[in-house]
Write a protein that holds these residues in place. Structure first.
Motif, PDB file in Angstrom:
ATOM      1  N   ASP A  24       0.736  -1.066   0.266  1.00  0.00           N
ATOM      2  CA  ASP A  24       0.063   0.036   0.200  1.00  0.00           C
ATOM      3  C   ASP A  24       0.873   1.224   0.086  1.00  0.00           C
ATOM      4  N   VAL A  25       0.316   2.241  -0.602  1.00  0.00           N
ATOM      5  CA  VAL A  25       0.977   3.530  -0.723  1.00  0.00           C
ATOM      6  C   VAL A  25      -0.255   4.465  -0.091  1.00  0.00           C
ATOM      7  N   SER A  26      -0.031   5.411   0.598  1.00  0.00           N
ATOM      8  CA  SER A  26      -1.003   6.355   1.285  1.00  0.00           C
ATOM      9  C   SER A  26      -0.318   7.842   1.279  1.00  0.00           C
ATOM     10  N   TYR A  27      -1.079   8.894   0.688  1.00  0.00           N
ATOM     11  CA  TYR A  27      -0.851  10.040   0.958  1.00  0.00           C
ATOM     12  C   TYR A  27      -1.447  10.782   2.025  1.00  0.00           C
ATOM     13  N   ASP A  28      -0.778  11.797   2.752  1.00  0.00           N
ATOM     14  CA  ASP A  28      -1.580  12.487   3.552  1.00  0.00           C
ATOM     15  C   ASP A  28      -2.500  13.495   3.096  1.00  0.00           C
ATOM     16  N   PHE A  29      -3.179  14.306   3.709  1.00  0.00           N
ATOM     17  CA  PHE A  29      -4.251  15.142   3.128  1.00  0.00           C
ATOM     18  C   PHE A  29      -3.736  16.173   2.361  1.00  0.00           C
ATOM     19  N   HIS A  30      -2.645  16.812   2.540  1.00  0.00           N
ATOM     20  CA  HIS A  30      -2.071  17.646   1.635  1.00  0.00           C
ATOM     21  C   HIS A  30      -1.237  17.170   0.446  1.00  0.00           C
ATOM     22  N   GLY A  31      -1.077  16.024   0.416  1.00  0.00           N
ATOM     23  CA  GLY A  31      -0.376  15.257  -0.620  1.00  0.00           C
ATOM     24  C   GLY A  31       1.369  15.536  -0.521  1.00  0.00           C
ATOM     25  N   ARG A  32       1.811  16.171   0.385  1.00  0.00           N
ATOM     26  CA  ARG A  32       3.350  16.237   0.860  1.00  0.00           C
ATOM     27  C   ARG A  32       3.996  15.263   1.462  1.00  0.00           C
ATOM     28  N   ARG A  33       3.118  14.444   2.046  1.00  0.00           N
ATOM     29  CA  ARG A  33       3.755  13.168   2.838  1.00  0.00           C
ATOM     30  C   ARG A  33       3.025  12.057   2.388  1.00  0.00           C
ATOM     31  N   MET A  34       3.977  10.833   2.363  1.00  0.00           N
ATOM     32  CA  MET A  34       3.369   9.704   1.810  1.00  0.00           C
ATOM     33  C   MET A  34       3.906   8.521   2.683  1.00  0.00           C
ATOM     34  N   ALA A  35       3.273   7.449   2.658  1.00  0.00           N
ATOM     35  CA  ALA A  35       3.504   6.318   3.794  1.00  0.00           C
ATOM     36  C   ALA A  35       3.416   5.022   2.896  1.00  0.00           C
ATOM     37  N   ASP A  76       8.750  12.249   2.787  1.00  0.00           N
ATOM     38  CA  ASP A  76       8.173  13.804   2.740  1.00  0.00           C
ATOM     39  C   ASP A  76       8.982  14.461   1.446  1.00  0.00           C
ATOM     40  N   LYS A  77       8.103  15.259   0.805  1.00  0.00           N
ATOM     41  CA  LYS A  77       8.503  15.920  -0.568  1.00  0.00           C
ATOM     42  C   LYS A  77       9.078  16.990  -0.221  1.00  0.00           C
ATOM     43  N   GLY A  78      10.328  17.084  -0.758  1.00  0.00           N
ATOM     44  CA  GLY A  78      11.244  18.218  -0.749  1.00  0.00           C
ATOM     45  C   GLY A  78      10.925  19.444  -1.515  1.00  0.00           C
ATOM     46  N   GLY A  79      11.510  20.483  -1.419  1.00  0.00           N
ATOM     47  CA  GLY A  79      11.297  21.687  -2.371  1.00  0.00           C
ATOM     48  C   GLY A  79      11.516  21.623  -3.618  1.00  0.00           C
ATOM     49  N   ASN A  80      12.669  20.454  -4.079  1.00  0.00           N
ATOM     50  CA  ASN A  80      12.706  20.242  -5.365  1.00  0.00           C
ATOM     51  C   ASN A  80      12.062  19.006  -5.930  1.00  0.00           C
ATOM     52  N   GLY A  81      10.924  18.679  -5.091  1.00  0.00           N
ATOM     53  CA  GLY A  81      10.004  17.776  -5.732  1.00  0.00           C
ATOM     54  C   GLY A  81      10.627  16.262  -5.607  1.00  0.00           C
ATOM     55  N   GLU A  82      11.581  15.984  -4.916  1.00  0.00           N
ATOM     56  CA  GLU A  82      12.121  14.719  -4.805  1.00  0.00           C
ATOM     57  C   GLU A  82      11.313  14.315  -3.254  1.00  0.00           C
ATOM     58  N   TRP A  83      11.336  12.989  -3.410  1.00  0.00           N
ATOM     59  CA  TRP A  83      10.686  12.299  -1.807  1.00  0.00           C
ATOM     60  C   TRP A  83      11.938  11.829  -1.104  1.00  0.00           C
ATOM     61  N   ASN A  84      11.803  12.227   0.089  1.00  0.00           N
ATOM     62  CA  ASN A  84      12.787  11.813   0.945  1.00  0.00           C
ATOM     63  C   ASN A  84      12.340  10.783   1.972  1.00  0.00           C
ATOM     64  N   CYS A  85      12.785   9.800   2.347  1.00  0.00           N
ATOM     65  CA  CYS A  85      12.525   8.924   3.831  1.00  0.00           C
ATOM     66  C   CYS A  85      12.967   9.636   4.861  1.00  0.00           C
ATOM     67  N   THR A  86      11.774   9.839   5.633  1.00  0.00           N
ATOM     68  CA  THR A  86      11.981  10.599   6.962  1.00  0.00           C
ATOM     69  C   THR A  86      11.870   9.610   8.153  1.00  0.00           C
ATOM     70  N   ALA A  87      11.586   8.369   7.848  1.00  0.00           N
ATOM     71  CA  ALA A  87      11.205   7.575   8.989  1.00  0.00           C
ATOM     72  C   ALA A  87      10.910   6.268   8.425  1.00  0.00           C
ATOM     73  N   SER A  88      11.398   5.223   9.159  1.00  0.00           N
ATOM     74  CA  SER A  88      11.230   3.844   8.686  1.00  0.00           C
ATOM     75  C   SER A  88      11.320   2.853  10.163  1.00  0.00           C
ATOM     76  N   TRP A  89      10.500   2.108  10.262  1.00  0.00           N
ATOM     77  CA  TRP A  89      10.441   1.320  11.333  1.00  0.00           C
ATOM     78  C   TRP A  89       9.625   0.135  11.353  1.00  0.00           C
ATOM     79  N   LYS A  90       9.960  -1.236  11.989  1.00  0.00           N
ATOM     80  CA  LYS A  90       9.125  -2.368  12.189  1.00  0.00           C
ATOM     81  C   LYS A  90       8.110  -2.086  12.943  1.00  0.00           C
ATOM     82  N   THR A  91       6.737  -2.584  12.267  1.00  0.00           N
ATOM     83  CA  THR A  91       5.566  -2.437  12.972  1.00  0.00           C
ATOM     84  C   THR A  91       4.857  -3.335  13.402  1.00  0.00           C
ATOM     85  N   HIS A  92       4.821  -4.469  12.575  1.00  0.00           N
ATOM     86  CA  HIS A  92       3.844  -5.641  13.004  1.00  0.00           C
ATOM     87  C   HIS A  92       4.638  -6.927  12.853  1.00  0.00           C
TER      88      HIS A  92
END
Length: 351
Positions: free
Chosen positions: A17-28, A40-56
């Motif tokens: 799954d890929v999910s965007y936040d309300f503003h479309g600037r963050r993605m999970a 998180d989407k940077g000013g240059n339009g590139e997506w940068n991974c700002t968090a990664s963790w084991k969940t389940h």
């Protein structure tokens, strides 16, 4: 012009799954590697991974964002029979953490006896509510009575659909004329049994959800389901991903306002497309409900739009690498919202 960007997701297994936040600037994103990544989407339009963790402790099927009014909150669900609520906290405890964010587990919902196949937050006007559906055929609705304390969630409703559930969608309409409504899709393998999509409606008199409609014409496994945003319409539009793409129109029939019986609907098929020539895995609307995106095992994202006569046509096709298919309509400019990118998810198999 729409420009596709490739992201090295670095998940160790299939992304479900890929999910965007309300503003479309963050993605999970979530994966069978049991992890969630936030981008998180940077000013240059590139997506940068700002968090990664084991969940389940099992494959993570879905991840979804709450409305930002409730903070930065995610929910995920898994084969391990649980759904989990996560909240982002900005570190303030020391100089090293100050200004840095990390995600913490607020609660684990353990009511399901089988794989939890989908999780969705309710529309914002209903408060902070969360819905799950499971392979055991039960839809569960939880509420956080105190939005400042996300460790406390109460189970408000259990709806038994009698069929293995694969996906859910809230009707986003905030009109007082429309009661809260949930569509539930099933991937039950019994192809002879019609009615793989059920509509449940909340009744103020009984304070319970009751089945309002069953779409008996849907007999194949349903992989995804999505109500279109309702911008003042008196009827509802529902997209379904099965072996093809289907769009239904649900027109409420008049009823006595004091009646405890659920609303009955006139069900119309607006469109049905088998252009993917394969299983369709995701459907997603843009925010104005004028454009539907779908993705399938053919490795393409297809965009569907209705003309003034309400005839739906394909207006664009994107390959998995973002390039358009030669000889096909190329109307990819304009506002796609996050619909196209969200639907660029193929092969979400294995539930």
């Amino acid at each position: 012009m729409f420009v596709a960007r490739s992201i090295a997701a670095d998940h160790k297994d299939l992304i479900h799954d890929v999910s965007y936040d309300f503003h479309g600037r963050r993605m999970a994103t979530c994966s069978s590697d049991q992890s969630i990544k936030v981008w998180d989407k940077g000013g240059n339009g590139e997506w940068n991974c700002t968090a990664s963790w084991k969940t389940h402790s099992g494959s993570v099927w879905r991840v979804t964002w709450a409305h930002p009014e409730f903070g930065q909150v995610l929910a995920s669900c898994s084969f391990d029979r649980t759904a989990i609520v996560w909240e982002e906290i900005v570190g303030e405890s020391n100089d090293k953490q100050r200004g840095q964010s990390h995600w913490i587990k607020r609660t684990t919902l353990v009511d399901s006896r089988t794989s939890v196949t989908d999780v969705k937050f309710a529309p914002k006007h209903m408060g902070l509510m969360l819905t799950t559906c499971s392979a055991d055929g039960v839809v569960r609705i939880y509420e956080a009575p105190d939005v400042m304390n996300l460790s406390q969630w109460s189970l408000q409703h259990e709806i038994s659909s009698k069929l293995s559930c694969s996906c859910i969608s809230w009707n986003p309409s905030s009109s007082r004329a429309h009661a809260p409504m949930i569509a539930v899709g099933s991937d039950d393998s019994n192809v002879t049994y019609g009615g793989k999509v059920q509509i449940y409606e909340y009744n103020d008199v009984t304070r319970k959800y009751a089945k309002a409609e069953t779409l008996m014409t849907v007999a194949d496994a349903v992989h995804d389901i999505a109500f279109a945003p309702n911008l003042g319409r008196s009827f509802h539009v529902l997209a379904i991903a099965t072996k093809d793409v289907r769009i239904f129109k649900l027109v409420p029939l008049r009823k006595d306002s004091s009646s405890s019986a659920p609303t009955k609907f006139e069900v119309q098929v607006l469109a049905q497309f088998d252009s993917h020539n394969s299983q369709v895995w995701r459907v997603s609307w843009n925010i104005t409900s004028t454009l539907l995106a779908s993705s399938g095992d053919d490795g393409c994202v297809r965009l569907w739009k209705a003309n003034y006569m309400d005839n739906w046509k394909c207006t664009g096709i994107l390959k998995g690498d973002g390039s358009s298919v030669s000889g096909q309509p190329g109307v990819l400019s304009g506002v796609l919202g996050s619909a196209a990118a969200l639907s660029a998810l193929n092969g979400a198999t294995g539930r």
